[in-house]
Scaffold this motif. Structure first.
Motif, PDB file in Angstrom:
ATOM      1  N   ASP A 164       0.801  -1.276  -0.161  1.00 37.26           N
ATOM      2  CA  ASP A 164      -0.040  -0.021  -0.076  1.00 37.26           C
ATOM      3  C   ASP A 164       0.931   1.174  -0.202  1.00 37.26           C
ATOM      4  OD1 ASP A 164      -2.569  -1.282  -0.050  1.00 37.26           O
ATOM      5  OD2 ASP A 164      -2.176  -1.737   2.247  1.00 37.26           O
ATOM      6  N   ILE A 165       0.719   2.235  -1.154  1.00 40.15           N
ATOM      7  CA  ILE A 165       1.321   3.340  -0.853  1.00 40.15           C
ATOM      8  C   ILE A 165       1.043   4.335   0.082  1.00 40.15           C
ATOM      9  CG2 ILE A 165       1.932   5.239  -2.284  1.00 40.15           C
ATOM     10  CD1 ILE A 165       2.865   2.828  -3.793  1.00 40.15           C
ATOM     11  N   VAL A 166       1.831   4.616   0.886  1.00 40.28           N
ATOM     12  CA  VAL A 166       1.453   5.770   1.945  1.00 40.28           C
ATOM     13  C   VAL A 166       1.610   7.430   1.514  1.00 40.28           C
ATOM     14  CG1 VAL A 166       1.940   6.300   4.205  1.00 40.28           C
ATOM     15  CG2 VAL A 166       2.141   3.716   3.667  1.00 40.28           C
ATOM     16  N   LYS A 167       2.760   7.456   0.857  1.00 40.60           N
ATOM     17  CA  LYS A 167       2.961   8.727   0.590  1.00 40.60           C
ATOM     18  C   LYS A 167       3.984   9.078  -0.501  1.00 40.60           C
ATOM     19  CE  LYS A 167       3.798  13.050   2.929  1.00 40.60           C
ATOM     20  NZ  LYS A 167       2.512  13.523   2.905  1.00 40.60           N
ATOM     21  N   ASP A 168       3.812  10.115  -1.381  1.00 36.58           N
ATOM     22  CA  ASP A 168       4.753  10.341  -2.395  1.00 36.58           C
ATOM     23  C   ASP A 168       5.147  11.949  -2.103  1.00 36.58           C
ATOM     24  OD1 ASP A 168       4.633   8.411  -4.475  1.00 36.58           O
ATOM     25  OD2 ASP A 168       2.594   8.943  -4.646  1.00 36.58           O
ATOM     26  N   ILE A 169       6.532  12.081  -2.144  1.00 42.39           N
ATOM     27  CA  ILE A 169       6.959  13.539  -2.240  1.00 42.39           C
ATOM     28  C   ILE A 169       7.969  13.591  -3.306  1.00 42.39           C
ATOM     29  CG2 ILE A 169       6.782  13.775   0.522  1.00 42.39           C
ATOM     30  CD1 ILE A 169       9.805  13.299   0.659  1.00 42.39           C
ATOM     31  N   SER A 170       7.889  15.054  -3.872  1.00 36.36           N
ATOM     32  CA  SER A 170       9.211  15.329  -4.769  1.00 36.36           C
ATOM     33  C   SER A 170      10.240  16.306  -4.083  1.00 36.36           C
ATOM     34  CB  SER A 170       8.353  15.864  -5.974  1.00 36.36           C
ATOM     35  OG  SER A 170       7.839  17.133  -5.501  1.00 36.36           O
ATOM     36  N   SER A 171      11.373  16.055  -4.800  1.00 35.26           N
ATOM     37  CA  SER A 171      12.636  16.710  -4.042  1.00 35.26           C
ATOM     38  C   SER A 171      12.645  18.299  -4.309  1.00 35.26           C
ATOM     39  CB  SER A 171      13.692  16.146  -4.519  1.00 35.26           C
ATOM     40  OG  SER A 171      14.135  16.318  -5.761  1.00 35.26           O
ATOM     41  N   GLY A 172      12.249  18.710  -5.445  1.00 39.37           N
ATOM     42  CA  GLY A 172      12.458  19.941  -5.873  1.00 39.37           C
ATOM     43  C   GLY A 172      14.082  20.125  -6.149  1.00 39.37           C
ATOM     44  N   VAL A 173      14.827  19.209  -6.306  1.00 38.63           N
ATOM     45  CA  VAL A 173      16.309  19.323  -6.576  1.00 38.63           C
ATOM     46  C   VAL A 173      16.454  19.306  -8.352  1.00 38.63           C
ATOM     47  CG1 VAL A 173      18.549  18.137  -6.503  1.00 38.63           C
ATOM     48  CG2 VAL A 173      17.049  17.950  -4.597  1.00 38.63           C
ATOM     49  N   ALA A 174      17.114  20.162  -8.654  1.00 37.78           N
ATOM     50  CA  ALA A 174      17.324  20.449 -10.154  1.00 37.78           C
ATOM     51  C   ALA A 174      18.125  19.269 -10.730  1.00 37.78           C
ATOM     52  CB  ALA A 174      18.047  21.643 -10.242  1.00 37.78           C
ATOM     53  N   GLY A 175      18.207  19.179 -11.939  1.00 36.57           N
ATOM     54  CA  GLY A 175      18.706  18.273 -12.548  1.00 36.57           C
ATOM     55  C   GLY A 175      20.171  18.246 -12.347  1.00 36.57           C
ATOM     56  N   LYS A 176      21.322  17.279 -13.034  1.00 38.69           N
ATOM     57  CA  LYS A 176      22.485  17.681 -12.804  1.00 38.69           C
ATOM     58  C   LYS A 176      23.059  18.596 -13.886  1.00 38.69           C
ATOM     59  CE  LYS A 176      24.337  13.676 -10.580  1.00 38.69           C
ATOM     60  NZ  LYS A 176      25.083  12.260 -10.288  1.00 38.69           N
ATOM     61  N   THR A 177      22.382  18.785 -14.987  1.00 36.62           N
ATOM     62  CA  THR A 177      22.690  19.696 -16.088  1.00 36.62           C
ATOM     63  C   THR A 177      22.319  21.151 -15.677  1.00 36.62           C
ATOM     64  OG1 THR A 177      21.180  18.784 -17.414  1.00 36.62           O
ATOM     65  CG2 THR A 177      23.390  18.093 -17.779  1.00 36.62           C
ATOM     66  N   ARG A 178      23.308  22.021 -15.898  1.00 34.43           N
ATOM     67  CA  ARG A 178      22.752  23.519 -15.317  1.00 34.43           C
ATOM     68  C   ARG A 178      22.247  24.195 -16.582  1.00 34.43           C
ATOM     69  NH1 ARG A 178      27.749  27.035 -15.933  1.00 34.43           N
ATOM     70  NH2 ARG A 178      29.045  25.500 -16.929  1.00 34.43           N
ATOM     71  N   ALA A 179      21.326  25.151 -16.092  1.00 28.55           N
ATOM     72  CA  ALA A 179      21.100  26.129 -17.244  1.00 28.55           C
ATOM     73  C   ALA A 179      22.431  26.916 -17.515  1.00 28.55           C
ATOM     74  CB  ALA A 179      19.911  27.071 -16.828  1.00 28.55           C
ATOM     75  N   GLY A 180      22.615  27.645 -18.711  1.00 28.23           N
ATOM     76  CA  GLY A 180      23.806  28.307 -19.011  1.00 28.23           C
ATOM     77  C   GLY A 180      24.009  29.494 -18.240  1.00 28.23           C
ATOM     78  N   GLY A 181      24.952  30.079 -17.903  1.00 25.55           N
ATOM     79  CA  GLY A 181      25.251  31.255 -17.272  1.00 25.55           C
ATOM     80  C   GLY A 181      25.700  31.141 -15.962  1.00 25.55           C
ATOM     81  N   GLN A 182      25.329  30.026 -15.300  1.00 26.14           N
ATOM     82  CA  GLN A 182      25.587  29.675 -13.770  1.00 26.14           C
ATOM     83  C   GLN A 182      26.976  29.077 -13.756  1.00 26.14           C
ATOM     84  OE1 GLN A 182      21.973  27.421 -12.883  1.00 26.14           O
ATOM     85  NE2 GLN A 182      22.020  28.509 -10.802  1.00 26.14           N
ATOM     86  N   SER A 183      27.560  29.516 -12.872  1.00 20.80           N
ATOM     87  CA  SER A 183      28.864  28.721 -12.261  1.00 20.80           C
ATOM     88  C   SER A 183      28.614  27.475 -12.004  1.00 20.80           C
ATOM     89  CB  SER A 183      29.811  29.568 -10.863  1.00 20.80           C
ATOM     90  OG  SER A 183      30.043  28.812 -10.130  1.00 20.80           O
ATOM     91  N   ALA A 184      29.532  26.609 -12.435  1.00 20.14           N
ATOM     92  CA  ALA A 184      29.337  25.275 -12.274  1.00 20.14           C
ATOM     93  C   ALA A 184      29.497  24.730 -10.792  1.00 20.14           C
ATOM     94  CB  ALA A 184      30.508  24.646 -13.163  1.00 20.14           C
ATOM     95  N   ARG A 185      30.513  25.423 -10.419  1.00 24.27           N
ATOM     96  CA  ARG A 185      30.721  24.988  -8.840  1.00 24.27           C
ATOM     97  C   ARG A 185      29.728  25.371  -7.847  1.00 24.27           C
ATOM     98  NH1 ARG A 185      36.237  27.221  -6.842  1.00 24.27           N
ATOM     99  NH2 ARG A 185      36.703  26.412  -8.834  1.00 24.27           N
ATOM    100  N   ARG A 186      29.157  26.579  -8.155  1.00 25.16           N
ATOM    101  CA  ARG A 186      27.947  27.124  -7.458  1.00 25.16           C
ATOM    102  C   ARG A 186      26.611  26.299  -7.636  1.00 25.16           C
ATOM    103  NH1 ARG A 186      24.867  30.994  -4.994  1.00 25.16           N
ATOM    104  NH2 ARG A 186      22.849  31.365  -6.190  1.00 25.16           N
TER     105      ARG A 186
END
Ligand SMILES: [Zn+2]
Length: 419
Positions: A164-186
């Motif tokens: 029986d499924i009790v709960k689903d949650i999502s992380s809100g964590v972005a994917g591994k590939t960043r959008a352009g313009g951001q510093s990779a380390r940050r």
């Protein structure tokens, strides 16, 4: 406490099914009705009434009458319920063929399953239909399941093969590939921080959801890729939850699909968890026998004696023990006597009671006062003390040894016995 002992609940349910399994009708005339939770009583009543009508077409007059009588009995039982219990309802009714070629007697049984049943059907056969209930017996322990990757987590509770499924949650964590313009380390640092928060939330939910589940045997963590291992390496959960984690399972999916994969892939593993417990208990007993610690005993008389003197810490009973305790009383002098007989020989024994002579006055005038399943009798004795009871299956080498070499009955004692 012993009331909830899962191995005992399971055993009693199994004995009930075995009793029903032995019932036979003379013709195709024993009816079985499975009703799942949530079904309307009136709807079932309607269906049974229709079956009653259909049964009017049965050619044999006796069978027709018996089937219709059984349906009437089933409807009478059903009428007692305003709604179907939360795990469903199973009704058995029919004329049971008697050993002497008599007419047989109508018997009715109503059973509330220990776990929810999901099926709705009616059967009329030579015997009662018990397979779905035997299926429930396979495993009754609960397990927690968590399936996660860096995007989402799903929590489920597994009983038998049903999750029986009790709960689903999502992380809100972005994917591994960043959008352009951001510093990779940050970008990576932020991502790690969010992941860390997500893992903490998963850990907290695990505590909330699994901490108070009765008979929770363990938790399985599944998911695709290495996220689950990262999660387990960090200390994101309560120590009691940590102790419960059994294993990890690789899956192709997350979410409900992932839970399904975990269930399929862990069946063999889970069977072994119970076997491992059984093995440990029997090995404990064998150790005490082997080392002659004086803290182990076996055999019917010895075990009963130890139970009566309140000296049993752990009672071990083989599932395979099929014996009956027969209480006798002398009609002449009132003396009481007890005999233990194989279940298959009970009828013969009862017929030959007249041949036994009384232990006290020597007359041959015993009568059977009571018969009781030996295991039930022992369990009652154990419950009146604080002995723990474990019913041991024959599915491990140790369990089989208990049955074969020790008569299926053994005890680990509280104190050394003298003499
Ligand atoms: Zn007597």
């Amino acid at each position: 406490m012993s009331q909830e002992n899962p191995s005992l609940v399971r055993f009693r349910f199994q004995r009930m099914l075995e009793m029903l399994e032995r019932k036979e009708g003379r013709g195709t005339e024993l009816i079985t009705v499975y009703i799942p939770p949530g079904k309307q009583v009136s709807e079932v009543m309607n269906d049974l009434r229709n079956e009653w009508g259909t049964a009017g077409n049965i050619k044999s007059k006796t069978t027709r009458k018996n089937v219709q009588d059984a349906l009437t009995k089933a409807m009478e039982q059903l009428k007692l319920y305003t709604r179907i219990p939360p795990t469903g309802l199973v009704i058995f009714a029919g004329t049971i063929a008697s050993q002497q070629q008599g007419v047989g007697e109508m018997e009715t049984y109503v059973l509330i399953p220990p776990e929810p049943i999901g099926i709705y059907y009616y059967r009329c056969e030579h015997r009662f239909m018990l397979d779905p209930l035997f299926e429930l017996l396979r495993t009754e322990d609960s397990y927690g399941i968590v399936v996660l990757d860096s995007k989402a987590a799903t929590f489920a509770l597994l009983k038998g093969k049903r999750a029986d499924i009790v709960k689903d949650i999502s992380s809100g964590v972005a994917g591994k590939t960043r959008a352009g313009g951001q510093s990779a380390r940050r970008y990576e640092r932020l991502r790690q921080m969010h992941l860390n928060e997500f893992f903490t939330r998963v850990g907290n939910y695990m505590t909330d959801i699994f901490k108070d589940v009765p008979n929770l045997k363990g938790i399985i963590v599944g998911g695709p890729g290495p996220t689950k291992e990262d999660f387990l390496k960090g200390n994101y959960f309560h120590h009691e939850i940590k102790e419960k984690i059994l294993t990890t399972v690789d899956t192709g999916y997350t979410g409900h699909e992932g839970v399904k994969e975990v269930v399929e892939r862990s069946q063999d593993f889970l069977k072994n968890v119970r076997f491992y417990e059984e093995r440990k208990i029997v090995q404990d007993f064998l150790y005490n026998v082997g080392q002659e610690t004086g803290l182990a005993t076996y055999g019917e008389r010895e075990v009963i004696q130890a139970l009566r003197s309140n000296n049993v810490r752990q009672l071990l009973i083989s599932e395979g023990v099929r014996r009956t305790m027969v209480r006798l009383q002398c009609r002449d002098c009132g003396a009481k006597d007890t005999r233990i007989v194989d279940r298959d020989e009970l009828v013969g024994f009862e017929e030959s009671v007249a041949d036994l002579s009384c232990l006290k006055c020597g007359n041959g005038n015993y009568e059977v006062v009571e018969t009781e399943d030996l295991i039930e009798a022992l369990v009652k004795l154990a419950e009146s003390t604080d002995a723990k009871v474990e019913i041991i299956s024959g599915e491990t080498e140790e369990g089989e040894m208990l049955n074969r070499s020790f008569g299926g009955l053994a005890a680990i004692l509280k104190y050394r016995q003298f003499g």
